[in-house]
Design a protein around this motif. Structure first.
Motif, short mmCIF file in Angstrom:
data_model
loop_
_atom_site.label_atom_id
_atom_site.label_comp_id
_atom_site.label_asym_id
_atom_site.label_seq_id
_atom_site.Cartn_x
_atom_site.Cartn_y
_atom_site.Cartn_z
N PRO A 18 0.85 -1.20 0.00
CA PRO A 18 0.00 0.00 0.00
C PRO A 18 0.88 1.25 0.00
O PRO A 18 1.96 1.26 0.55
CB PRO A 18 -0.79 -0.11 1.30
N ALA A 19 0.38 2.28 -0.63
CA ALA A 19 1.13 3.54 -0.71
C ALA A 19 1.22 4.17 0.67
O ALA A 19 0.28 4.14 1.45
CB ALA A 19 0.44 4.48 -1.68
N SER A 20 2.36 4.75 0.95
CA SER A 20 2.55 5.42 2.23
C SER A 20 1.79 6.74 2.22
O SER A 20 1.50 7.29 1.16
CB SER A 20 4.04 5.68 2.46
N PRO A 21 1.46 7.27 3.40
CA PRO A 21 0.76 8.56 3.45
C PRO A 21 1.55 9.66 2.74
O PRO A 21 0.96 10.50 2.06
CB PRO A 21 0.63 8.85 4.94
N ALA A 22 2.87 9.63 2.86
CA ALA A 22 3.67 10.67 2.20
C ALA A 22 3.54 10.59 0.68
O ALA A 22 3.40 11.61 0.00
CB ALA A 22 5.13 10.53 2.60
N SER A 23 3.53 9.38 0.14
CA SER A 23 3.41 9.27 -1.32
C SER A 23 2.00 9.63 -1.80
O SER A 23 1.83 10.12 -2.91
CB SER A 23 3.79 7.86 -1.78
N ARG A 24 1.00 9.39 -0.95
CA ARG A 24 -0.36 9.76 -1.33
C ARG A 24 -0.57 11.27 -1.30
O ARG A 24 -1.49 11.79 -1.93
CB ARG A 24 -1.38 9.08 -0.41
N LEU A 25 0.29 11.99 -0.57
CA LEU A 25 0.15 13.44 -0.46
C LEU A 25 0.91 14.19 -1.55
O LEU A 25 0.89 15.42 -1.56
CB LEU A 25 0.62 13.90 0.92
N PHE B 20 -10.21 19.15 1.97
CA PHE B 20 -11.01 17.95 1.71
C PHE B 20 -10.15 16.88 1.04
O PHE B 20 -10.18 15.70 1.42
CB PHE B 20 -12.20 18.34 0.81
N TRP B 21 -9.37 17.27 0.05
CA TRP B 21 -8.51 16.36 -0.70
C TRP B 21 -7.49 15.69 0.23
O TRP B 21 -7.32 14.46 0.21
CB TRP B 21 -7.81 17.15 -1.79
N VAL B 22 -6.82 16.47 1.06
CA VAL B 22 -5.80 15.94 1.97
C VAL B 22 -6.43 14.97 2.97
O VAL B 22 -5.90 13.88 3.22
CB VAL B 22 -5.04 17.07 2.68
N VAL B 23 -7.58 15.34 3.52
CA VAL B 23 -8.24 14.46 4.49
C VAL B 23 -8.64 13.15 3.82
O VAL B 23 -8.41 12.07 4.39
CB VAL B 23 -9.48 15.16 5.11
N ARG B 24 -9.21 13.21 2.63
CA ARG B 24 -9.60 11.98 1.92
C ARG B 24 -8.38 11.12 1.60
O ARG B 24 -8.43 9.90 1.74
CB ARG B 24 -10.36 12.31 0.63
N VAL B 25 -7.30 11.73 1.17
CA VAL B 25 -6.09 10.98 0.83
C VAL B 25 -5.51 10.32 2.07
O VAL B 25 -5.12 9.15 2.03
CB VAL B 25 -5.05 11.92 0.15
N LEU B 26 -5.46 11.04 3.19
CA LEU B 26 -4.91 10.46 4.41
C LEU B 26 -5.77 9.32 4.94
O LEU B 26 -5.26 8.41 5.59
CB LEU B 26 -4.75 11.54 5.48
N ARG B 27 -7.05 9.36 4.65
CA ARG B 27 -7.95 8.27 5.07
C ARG B 27 -8.06 7.17 4.02
O ARG B 27 -8.89 6.28 4.14
CB ARG B 27 -9.33 8.83 5.37
N SER B 28 -7.25 7.27 2.96
CA SER B 28 -7.25 6.30 1.85
C SER B 28 -8.63 6.18 1.21
O SER B 28 -9.07 5.09 0.85
CB SER B 28 -6.76 4.93 2.33
N ARG B 29 -9.28 7.28 1.07
CA ARG B 29 -10.60 7.33 0.42
C ARG B 29 -10.46 7.97 -0.95
O ARG B 29 -9.60 8.83 -1.15
CB ARG B 29 -11.58 8.14 1.25
N PRO B 30 -11.31 7.61 -1.89
CA PRO B 30 -11.24 8.26 -3.20
C PRO B 30 -11.69 9.72 -3.11
O PRO B 30 -12.53 10.07 -2.29
CB PRO B 30 -12.20 7.44 -4.06
N VAL B 31 -11.11 10.53 -3.96
CA VAL B 31 -11.45 11.95 -4.00
C VAL B 31 -12.31 12.17 -5.23
O VAL B 31 -11.83 12.09 -6.35
CB VAL B 31 -10.19 12.82 -4.06
N THR B 32 -13.58 12.42 -5.01
CA THR B 32 -14.49 12.69 -6.11
C THR B 32 -15.31 13.93 -5.78
O THR B 32 -15.70 14.15 -4.64
CB THR B 32 -15.46 11.51 -6.37
N VAL B 33 -15.53 14.72 -6.80
CA VAL B 33 -16.40 15.88 -6.68
C VAL B 33 -17.40 15.74 -7.83
O VAL B 33 -17.10 16.09 -8.96
CB VAL B 33 -15.61 17.20 -6.79
N PRO B 34 -18.56 15.19 -7.55
CA PRO B 34 -19.52 14.90 -8.62
C PRO B 34 -20.23 16.15 -9.14
O PRO B 34 -21.35 16.45 -8.73
CB PRO B 34 -20.50 13.93 -7.96
#
Length: 145
Positions: free
Chosen positions: A13-20, A101-115
């Motif tokens: 799994p990607a590390s939090p740093a790489s997801r940011l 919103f983006w950072v919080v979603r990424v840190l929680r390993s959730r997809p970032v979508t804005v429909p």
């Protein structure tokens, strides 16, 4: 991956740093743009191109005053920023909220979508049109840059 599923075999799994990296890059680019506009005053002629709509017609477009607004915000002058272009200030604020919103979603390993659907784009276009019309009328001189 949503954080609940195990990583595929042979893949960590990607590390939090790489997801940011992506949101960090977006903040770095926006910060660099604000730093540049903050250091090169758009109120002084010759630094930035003139708005073609304003130059050809004398009509303020929805973006007119946006650089002056960013310059004022970079110097902490919110009142001047709102006076230069209130719509731009709203856009800057919405971008900041989206980045959080983006950072919080990424840190929680959730997809970032804005429909954003068609009605959202229509509403945005109509709001920009109303802003443009009002700022070019005598009653809306407070919205003109």
């Amino acid at each position: 991956m949503n954080g609940r599923e195990p990583a595929p075999a042979g893949r960590r799994p990607a590390s939090p740093a790489s997801r940011l990296v992506a949101p960090g890059a977006a903040v770095a680019v926006a910060g660099a743009a604000f730093a540049y506009v903050g250091s090169v005053d758009p109120n002084e002629p010759g630094h930035y191109p003139v708005c073609p709509l304003l130059a050809l017609t004398g009509v303020y477009c929805p973006g007119c005053g946006g650089l002056r607004s960013a310059h004022a915000l970079a110097h902490g002058d919110v009142a001047a920023a709102l006076g230069a272009n209130a719509l731009a200030v709203l856009g800057f604020a919405l971008f900041a909220v989206f980045v959080v919103f983006w950072v919080v979603r990424v840190l929680r390993s959730r997809p970032v979508t804005v429909p954003l659907r068609s009605p959202h784009w229509w509403a945005l276009g109509i709001a920009a049109l109303i802003f443009t019309v009002v700022r070019n009328m005598p009653v809306g001189t407070s919205l003109a840059p």
